[in-house]
Design an enzyme around this catalytic site. Structure first.
Site, PDB file in Angstrom:
ATOM      1  N   ASP A  13       0.822  -1.219   0.000  1.00  0.00           N
ATOM      2  CA  ASP A  13       0.000   0.000   0.000  1.00  0.00           C
ATOM      3  C   ASP A  13       0.857   1.270   0.000  1.00  0.00           C
ATOM      4  OD1 ASP A  13      -2.370  -1.662   0.374  1.00  0.00           O
ATOM      5  OD2 ASP A  13      -1.743  -1.828   2.460  1.00  0.00           O
ATOM      6  N   LYS A  16       2.267   2.112  -5.060  1.00  0.00           N
ATOM      7  CA  LYS A  16       2.956   1.536  -6.225  1.00  0.00           C
ATOM      8  C   LYS A  16       2.225   1.839  -7.518  1.00  0.00           C
ATOM      9  CE  LYS A  16       3.103  -2.700  -4.581  1.00  0.00           C
ATOM     10  NZ  LYS A  16       2.678  -2.456  -3.190  1.00  0.00           N
ATOM     11  N   GLY A  40      -4.046  -4.750  -4.749  1.00  0.00           N
ATOM     12  CA  GLY A  40      -4.597  -3.903  -5.805  1.00  0.00           C
ATOM     13  C   GLY A  40      -3.719  -2.706  -6.110  1.00  0.00           C
ATOM     14  N   HIS A  41      -3.754  -2.268  -7.370  1.00  0.00           N
ATOM     15  CA  HIS A  41      -3.117  -1.026  -7.789  1.00  0.00           C
ATOM     16  C   HIS A  41      -4.220  -0.096  -8.277  1.00  0.00           C
ATOM     17  CE1 HIS A  41       1.058  -2.936  -8.771  1.00  0.00           C
ATOM     18  NE2 HIS A  41       0.866  -2.729  -7.496  1.00  0.00           N
ATOM     19  N   GLN A 224       1.923  -6.370  -2.936  1.00  0.00           N
ATOM     20  CA  GLN A 224       2.187  -6.281  -1.498  1.00  0.00           C
ATOM     21  C   GLN A 224       3.522  -5.580  -1.207  1.00  0.00           C
ATOM     22  OE1 GLN A 224       1.541  -9.895  -2.415  1.00  0.00           O
ATOM     23  NE2 GLN A 224      -0.579  -9.989  -1.851  1.00  0.00           N
TER      24      GLN A 224
END
Length: 430
Positions: A13, A16, A40-41, A224
């Site tokens: 988080d 990225k 998630g991105h 991650q």
């Protein structure tokens, strides 16, 4: 030109998405090398926001080829749903642009069920998983009973593979007192999804080697963060795969010589989702203020993130375990307006000061942060695009971080907007 590996240097988080988005526009090939759809991105492109869990960021930003590598565990139903959703936002996802490693292990409905049952159990260690089946799928992969994507192309072999898988899972389910999995039903589900995902299947290792020899710029995209690595993270409060930079080689099928520059995405403070140790966590108004200003909620889960001061001891350790060449420091603007900022430089454990994060779970729970304080700044850093735009105190904060972690800042992000970035060193040109 260096191939670039992007890793999170904390617990994930770190922002990225924006950095990977910026790099993916320069890349010819973008590879996802580990994890599942539990991470998630968020990519902001113009007035559109894309939330990706499985698809590499290259599908949004014009990379010629996006690849899901063998180090990923793939939920084929989640992949189809994500392709459908992104297509609905005007992004074309075709087999010409997206390839999936034939030897990728699959996440099945039984993995999701088992993940949820374990996480909701009243006994044992609560990890804080997303309950999406990632951990159980990795267990079956290592246990040599996984069903892989290539198996869907040989339906005649599925019955035997399902029997082998269920010999383990149904015994486990009997012990848990839950209904056993019907093998015929599972076979039907796999047979139904197969034609929707098999067109994307390829020998990813060979495809990537061809691209490398051709001189393509390859971006390896991790999920991650390094502190969730199953070996080097805060075990057992970790994910079920290796998240450090070396996994880019194993999880894509390329040798370590294909890895060039390692960019560690690093938040200007520290956050964590889920359970586990967090030495610099703030349980006061300051922690809540950071969380509110940083909009700290999980991309996939929506869970509020735990917030705390920057921990240089942790990042210094991940710089070494991932071989990080430079960091992208994100969310500096969230710290605007604080009178005083603190950075953890080392820990105190049982009366002794140490300069590393211990491996033992009991020791990790007992460490106390040792802080250095630094004056904050009142001016806004949001949207800054050069060092001259930053307050002197903000520059001092960044320079102190560089000194404490033993790694230079390659990029500095001052807002979620893609252009609000101070570029010091382009990783692709290193």
């Amino acid at each position: 030109m260096a191939n670039v590996v992007v890793v999170g240097s904390q617990w994930g988080d770190e922002g990225k998405g924006k950095i990977v988005d910026w790099l993916s526009e320069q890349a010819d090939v973008v590879v996802r090398f580990q994890g599942g759809h539990n991470a998630g991105h968020t990519l902001v492109v113009g007035d559109k926001t894309y939330k990706l869990s499985l698809l590499p960021s290259g599908v949004v930003r014009g990379a010629r080829l996006s690849i899901i590598g063998n180090g990923v565990v793939l939920d084929p139903w989640a992949l189809v749903d994500e392709i459908t959703r992104i297509t609905g936002q005007g992004i074309e996802v075709t087999p010409e642009r997206l390839r999936v490693a034939e030897n990728v292990a699959l996440i099945l409905p039984l993995h999701r069920e088992l993940d949820a049952i374990r996480e909701n159990a009243s006994v044992g260690t609560k990890i804080g998983t997303t309950k999406r089946g990632i951990g159980p799928a990795y267990e079956d992969k290592v246990g040599r009973r996984a069903i892989r994507l290539v198996d869907l192309a040989s339906p005649g072999t599925l019955d035997g593979k399902i029997d082998r898988l269920l010999a383990h899972h149904n015994a486990l389910r009997r012990g848990l007192g839950i209904e056993e999995v019907d093998g015929a039903r599972l076979r039907d589900e796999l047979t139904e999804i197969a034609p929707k995902v098999l067109p994307y299947m390829d020998r990813a290792w060979a495809l990537l080697d061809d691209e490398r020899r051709r001189g393509a710029k390859i971006l390896f995209e991790g999920a991650q963060g390094a502190l969730l690595d199953v070996d080097h993270g805060t075990y057992p409060f970790v994910t079920s795969s290796n998240t450090v930079a070396a996994q880019a080689a194993t999880g894509s099928g390329l040798g370590p010589g294909a890895i060039g520059y390692v960019l560690g995405i690093t938040k200007a403070y520290t956050t964590r989702v889920g359970e586990g140790p967090f030495p610099t966590e703030l349980h006061d108004d300051t922690g809540r203020r950071i969380g509110e200003r940083g909009r700290e909620f999980g991309t996939v889960t929506g869970r509020p993130r735990r917030c705390g001061w920057f921990d240089a001891t942790l990042v210094r350790q991940t710089v070494r375990t991932s071989g990080i060449n430079g960091i992208a420091l994100t969310k500096l603007d969230v710290l605007d307006g604080f009178d005083e900022l603190k950075i953890c430089t080392r820990y105190r454990l049982d009366g002794q000061e140490i300069d590393y994060f211990p491996a033992g779970q009991d020791a990790q729970a007992r460490v106390e942060p040792v802080y250095v304080s630094i004056e904050g700044w009142t001016e806004s850093t949001a949207g800054a695009r050069s060092w001259a735009d930053l307050p002197a105190e903000a520059v001092k904060y960044v320079r102190l971080i560089e000194e404490l972690i033993g790694c230079p800042v390659a990029l500095l992000s001052t807002s979620p907007e893609r252009d609000d970035t101070i570029l010091v060193q382009n990783p692709f040109e290193s």
